[in-house]
Write a protein that holds these residues in place. Structure first.
Motif, mmCIF file in Angstrom:
data_model
loop_
_atom_site.group_PDB
_atom_site.id
_atom_site.type_symbol
_atom_site.label_atom_id
_atom_site.label_comp_id
_atom_site.label_asym_id
_atom_site.label_seq_id
_atom_site.Cartn_x
_atom_site.Cartn_y
_atom_site.Cartn_z
ATOM 1 N N VAL A 167 -11.461 -23.785 -2.666
ATOM 2 C CA VAL A 167 -12.647 -23.217 -1.857
ATOM 3 C C VAL A 167 -13.969 -23.927 -2.069
ATOM 4 C CG1 VAL A 167 -11.751 -20.763 -2.478
ATOM 5 C CG2 VAL A 167 -13.515 -21.823 -3.562
ATOM 6 N N LEU A 168 -14.862 -23.844 -1.249
ATOM 7 C CA LEU A 168 -16.166 -24.186 -1.155
ATOM 8 C C LEU A 168 -17.060 -23.189 -1.426
ATOM 9 C CD1 LEU A 168 -18.241 -26.614 -0.508
ATOM 10 C CD2 LEU A 168 -18.079 -25.789 1.953
ATOM 11 N N TYR B 255 -10.836 -15.564 -5.404
ATOM 12 C CA TYR B 255 -12.080 -15.010 -4.876
ATOM 13 C C TYR B 255 -12.533 -13.900 -6.062
ATOM 14 C CZ TYR B 255 -14.800 -11.356 -2.443
ATOM 15 O OH TYR B 255 -15.886 -10.683 -1.833
ATOM 16 N N THR B 256 -11.618 -13.130 -6.517
ATOM 17 C CA THR B 256 -11.720 -12.385 -7.565
ATOM 18 C C THR B 256 -12.582 -12.724 -8.877
ATOM 19 O OG1 THR B 256 -9.909 -11.081 -7.111
ATOM 20 C CG2 THR B 256 -10.720 -10.676 -9.310
ATOM 21 N N SER C 66 -4.817 -18.799 -6.958
ATOM 22 C CA SER C 66 -4.991 -19.110 -5.515
ATOM 23 C C SER C 66 -5.331 -17.778 -4.485
ATOM 24 C CB SER C 66 -3.421 -19.231 -4.871
ATOM 25 O OG SER C 66 -2.339 -18.411 -5.172
ATOM 26 N N GLY C 67 -5.581 -18.131 -3.271
ATOM 27 C CA GLY C 67 -6.156 -16.982 -2.523
ATOM 28 C C GLY C 67 -7.186 -16.049 -3.191
ATOM 29 N N GLN D 156 -16.268 -20.091 0.997
ATOM 30 C CA GLN D 156 -15.388 -20.715 2.105
ATOM 31 C C GLN D 156 -14.038 -21.162 1.767
ATOM 32 O OE1 GLN D 156 -17.273 -23.491 4.655
ATOM 33 N NE2 GLN D 156 -15.802 -23.701 5.919
ATOM 34 N N PRO D 157 -13.036 -20.165 1.896
ATOM 35 C CA PRO D 157 -11.702 -20.833 1.579
ATOM 36 C C PRO D 157 -11.427 -21.956 2.414
ATOM 37 C CG PRO D 157 -11.659 -18.489 2.322
ATOM 38 C CD PRO D 157 -12.907 -19.000 2.430
ATOM 39 N N ILE D 158 -10.715 -22.997 1.965
ATOM 40 C CA ILE D 158 -10.353 -24.292 2.536
ATOM 41 C C ILE D 158 -8.919 -24.145 2.628
ATOM 42 C CG2 ILE D 158 -10.255 -26.724 2.269
ATOM 43 C CD1 ILE D 158 -13.095 -25.604 2.729
#
Length: 131
Positions: free
Chosen positions: A16-17, A117-118, A112-113, A9-11
């Motif tokens: 992120v969480l 995720y990657t 970031s961003g 979950q991006p904060i």
């Protein structure tokens, strides 16, 4: 319920969480210019880092590419996102001060961003993005 699926979950852009367990921010450290003895000293110095705000994990999986990742973590239990962001911020400042005592200058980039995720997906291929 699939226990292999982890929640992501991006904060905000830099936080992120992850799996409802930890708030996570990741710093990419370039170590290609460091000889082995300086890498060892840096690793030991990072390992000694202590903070009341954050936990630090050192990921050396891309050392062969001259990169380490520093995972800055705050436990999710009883921590709201805005409080976690403040703790992560203080923890990064404390880490920066801790690294300033090292004789080497490090190039660091905060992921970031999509980069976070990657990075997380690399270790957890079954990620479910939650908003």
């Amino acid at each position: 319920m699939d226990f292999l699926v982890k929640k992501y979950q991006p904060i905000n852009e830099e936080l992120v969480l992850f799996n409802e367990e930890h708030y996570l921010s990741v710093i990419k450290v370039h170590i290609a210019d460091l000889e082995t003895s300086k890498r060892e000293a840096l690793f030991n110095h990072l390992f000694e880092f202590a903070s009341n705000d954050v936990d630090l994990e050192i990921d050396v999986s891309e050392e062969h590419n001259g990169i380490w990742y520093l995972q800055v973590l705050v436990p999710h239990v009883l921590t709201l996102p805005d409080v976690a962001a403040k703790r992560i911020g203080r923890g990064k400042e404390q880490l920066e001060a801790h690294l300033a005592s090292q004789p080497v200058q490090l190039i660091q980039n905060l992921l970031s961003g999509e980069e976070i995720y990657t990075y997380v997906k690399r270790y957890n291929p079954n990620i479910e993005v939650v908003s």
